[in-house]
Design a protein around this motif. Structure first.
Motif, PDB file in Angstrom:
ATOM      1  N   PRO A   1       0.825  -1.134   0.044  1.00 11.89           N
ATOM      2  CA  PRO A   1      -0.126  -0.010  -0.061  1.00 11.89           C
ATOM      3  C   PRO A   1       0.816   1.303  -0.051  1.00 11.89           C
ATOM      4  O   PRO A   1       0.270   2.313  -0.759  1.00 11.89           O
ATOM      5  N   ARG A   2       1.975   1.118   0.706  1.00  5.40           N
ATOM      6  CA  ARG A   2       2.777   2.347   0.587  1.00  5.40           C
ATOM      7  C   ARG A   2       3.549   3.000  -0.682  1.00  5.40           C
ATOM      8  O   ARG A   2       3.426   3.814  -1.149  1.00  5.40           O
ATOM      9  N   ARG A   3       3.745   1.607  -1.434  1.00  2.00           N
ATOM     10  CA  ARG A   3       4.451   1.847  -2.749  1.00  2.00           C
ATOM     11  C   ARG A   3       3.209   2.229  -3.583  1.00  2.00           C
ATOM     12  O   ARG A   3       3.741   3.128  -4.475  1.00  2.00           O
ATOM     13  N   ARG A   4       2.036   1.870  -3.411  1.00  2.00           N
ATOM     14  CA  ARG A   4       1.015   2.245  -4.407  1.00  2.00           C
ATOM     15  C   ARG A   4       0.645   3.701  -4.281  1.00  2.00           C
ATOM     16  O   ARG A   4       0.357   4.335  -5.158  1.00  2.00           O
ATOM     17  N   ALA A   5       0.631   3.956  -2.960  1.00  2.72           N
ATOM     18  CA  ALA A   5       0.552   5.617  -2.670  1.00  2.72           C
ATOM     19  C   ALA A   5       1.636   6.357  -3.281  1.00  2.72           C
ATOM     20  O   ALA A   5       1.292   7.537  -3.824  1.00  2.72           O
ATOM     21  N   GLN A   6       2.992   6.102  -3.179  1.00  2.00           N
ATOM     22  CA  GLN A   6       4.027   6.777  -3.720  1.00  2.00           C
ATOM     23  C   GLN A   6       3.728   6.989  -5.146  1.00  2.00           C
ATOM     24  O   GLN A   6       4.091   7.979  -5.910  1.00  2.00           O
ATOM     25  N   ARG A   7       3.430   5.695  -5.877  1.00  2.00           N
ATOM     26  CA  ARG A   7       3.177   5.735  -7.375  1.00  2.00           C
ATOM     27  C   ARG A   7       2.267   6.594  -7.489  1.00  2.00           C
ATOM     28  O   ARG A   7       2.208   7.476  -8.718  1.00  2.00           O
ATOM     29  N   SER A   8       1.204   6.489  -7.015  1.00  2.00           N
ATOM     30  CA  SER A   8       0.045   7.692  -7.067  1.00  2.00           C
ATOM     31  C   SER A   8       0.189   8.963  -7.162  1.00  2.00           C
ATOM     32  O   SER A   8       0.095   9.765  -7.841  1.00  2.00           O
ATOM     33  N   ARG A   9       1.105   9.196  -5.960  1.00  2.00           N
ATOM     34  CA  ARG A   9       1.413  10.658  -6.133  1.00  2.00           C
ATOM     35  C   ARG A   9       2.217  10.903  -6.916  1.00  2.00           C
ATOM     36  O   ARG A   9       2.298  12.274  -7.569  1.00  2.00           O
ATOM     37  N   LEU A  10       3.310  10.237  -7.516  1.00  2.00           N
ATOM     38  CA  LEU A  10       4.137  10.837  -8.302  1.00  2.00           C
ATOM     39  C   LEU A  10       3.505  10.677  -9.967  1.00  2.00           C
ATOM     40  O   LEU A  10       3.536  11.729 -10.510  1.00  2.00           O
ATOM     41  N   ILE A  11       2.548   9.936 -10.114  1.00  2.92           N
ATOM     42  CA  ILE A  11       1.617  10.098 -11.417  1.00  2.92           C
ATOM     43  C   ILE A  11       0.818  11.531 -11.350  1.00  2.92           C
ATOM     44  O   ILE A  11       0.869  12.341 -12.076  1.00  2.92           O
ATOM     45  N   GLN A  12       0.410  11.985 -10.006  1.00  5.81           N
ATOM     46  CA  GLN A  12      -0.345  13.178  -9.973  1.00  5.81           C
ATOM     47  C   GLN A  12       0.454  14.303 -10.416  1.00  5.81           C
ATOM     48  O   GLN A  12       0.383  15.201 -10.924  1.00  5.81           O
ATOM     49  N   TYR A  13       1.678  14.388  -9.574  1.00  2.35           N
ATOM     50  CA  TYR A  13       2.765  15.304  -9.676  1.00  2.35           C
ATOM     51  C   TYR A  13       3.140  15.389 -11.262  1.00  2.35           C
ATOM     52  O   TYR A  13       3.085  16.649 -11.823  1.00  2.35           O
ATOM     53  N   ALA A  14       3.572  14.299 -11.959  1.00  2.00           N
ATOM     54  CA  ALA A  14       3.636  14.338 -13.330  1.00  2.00           C
ATOM     55  C   ALA A  14       2.446  15.108 -14.126  1.00  2.00           C
ATOM     56  O   ALA A  14       2.814  15.718 -14.941  1.00  2.00           O
ATOM     57  N   VAL A  15       1.303  14.536 -13.970  1.00  2.00           N
ATOM     58  CA  VAL A  15       0.228  15.082 -14.563  1.00  2.00           C
ATOM     59  C   VAL A  15       0.077  16.879 -14.531  1.00  2.00           C
ATOM     60  O   VAL A  15      -0.107  17.528 -15.180  1.00  2.00           O
ATOM     61  N   LEU A  16       0.543  17.263 -13.024  1.00  5.11           N
ATOM     62  CA  LEU A  16       0.509  18.587 -12.599  1.00  5.11           C
ATOM     63  C   LEU A  16       1.429  19.274 -13.559  1.00  5.11           C
ATOM     64  O   LEU A  16       0.996  20.464 -14.030  1.00  5.11           O
ATOM     65  N   VAL A  17       2.656  18.728 -13.521  1.00  4.59           N
ATOM     66  CA  VAL A  17       3.726  19.498 -14.282  1.00  4.59           C
ATOM     67  C   VAL A  17       3.368  19.503 -15.631  1.00  4.59           C
ATOM     68  O   VAL A  17       3.785  20.476 -16.423  1.00  4.59           O
ATOM     69  N   VAL A  18       2.699  18.467 -16.369  1.00  2.00           N
ATOM     70  CA  VAL A  18       2.435  18.482 -17.716  1.00  2.00           C
ATOM     71  C   VAL A  18       1.581  19.610 -18.003  1.00  2.00           C
ATOM     72  O   VAL A  18       1.688  20.221 -19.065  1.00  2.00           O
ATOM     73  N   LEU A  19       0.457  19.647 -17.326  1.00  5.16           N
ATOM     74  CA  LEU A  19      -0.442  20.759 -17.417  1.00  5.16           C
ATOM     75  C   LEU A  19       0.020  22.066 -17.272  1.00  5.16           C
ATOM     76  O   LEU A  19      -0.326  22.959 -18.195  1.00  5.16           O
TER      77      LEU A  19
END
Length: 278
Positions: A20-38
């Motif tokens: 669960p901790r790794r999944r949460a970290q991966r989810s945050r990284l994806i969200q940060y990446a989407v924000l940077v792209v936008l």
């Protein structure tokens, strides 16, 4: 041939996938990446020259200050302060009426609160501006302050009443009973013991109501005040029409932030202090 326990545990973890901790970290990284792209898309797609000439034109920023934006800021504060005083007094009275044991008081307070909480503030402004037509010869004193204070204060009192009522009910009943046992009359106990504690409890939400009043003061232009009575929105709107440019509106918007941001910080600190006290 036997399999060691460590190999079996590792195989089980691999079958289950990420922790669960790794999944949460991966989810945050994806969200940060989407924000940077936008953000990058906005930076490269936007026409910054056009945005600057329409919203942030330097000569219009300067002229907005020289034409009297500070006076409009003061007017906004005056309208807000008067409405807050009326709203606080009316809200306290309505809260006491709603908690009263007398039925008609409760009914009147409930009807008032539900009615004015359901109406947009702009409708109340228009109604007050048309009162002289309905009642010939009627005048509201201290024009335009009287109209603005009453219109905003009436709407604000409906919201503040529920906040203050909740604060009164949050005061421990044991303190009231102790005051009664000492022979203190109910009215005196309410004034000396209950209300001071209730106001300390509801200071953060009352600060939020004050922020809403600052923004609702932008409706003053609906009653057609003279130019020397303009608040920030009316002042910015008038200059924007004169210059055919939105820069004055942006400057006035930043002036609103000069008022609301410190109030927001104050509300958060009051909430933190109230939480520590409890």
């Amino acid at each position: 041939m036997s399999t060691s326990p460590e190999i079996g545990t590792q195989t089980t973890v691999e079958r289950k996938g990420l922790s669960p901790r790794r999944r949460a970290q991966r989810s945050r990284l994806i969200q940060y990446a989407v924000l940077v792209v936008l953000v990058l898309v906005a930076v490269f797609v936007a026409n910054w020259h056009q945005i600057g000439s329409v919203f942030f034109k330097p000569e219009f920023i300067k002229s907005t200050f020289t034409d009297g934006v500070l006076k409009a800021l003061v007017k906004t504060l005056e309208y807000t302060a008067g409405a807050f005083v009326i709203g606080l007094a009316g809200g306290t009275l309505l809260a006491l009426m709603k908690l009263s044991q007398v039925g008609p008081y409760r009914w009147i307070a409930t009807a008032y609160i539900e009615f004015f909480r359901g109406l947009p503030a702009i409708v109340v402004f228009i109604a007050f501006s048309l009162l002289p037509l309905a009642f010939p010869g009627m005048t509201i004193p201290w024009d335009p302050y009287g109209v603005v204070w009453l219109a905003l204060g009436i709407v604000a009192s409906a919201y503040m009443a529920e906040v203050i009522r909740a604060g009164i009910q949050a005061v421990p009943k044991g303190q009231v009973e102790a005051a009664r046992s000492l022979g203190m009359p109910p009215g005196l106990a309410m004034r000396k013991i209950v209300l001071p504690q209730a106001f300390r409890i509801v200071l953060p939400p009352l600060t939020n109501d004050l922020i809403l009043l600052v923004k609702d003061s932008s409706l003053v232009f609906m009653i057609g005040v003279a130019a020397d009575g303009y608040e920030l929105t009316g002042f910015g709107r008038d200059l924007a029409n004169t210059y055919s440019n939105l820069t004055p509106i942006v400057v006035c918007g930043f002036c609103y932030l000069l008022i609301t941001l410190p109030l927001g910080i104050l509300a958060r600190r009051l909430e933190a202090r109230t939480a520590r006290t409890r």
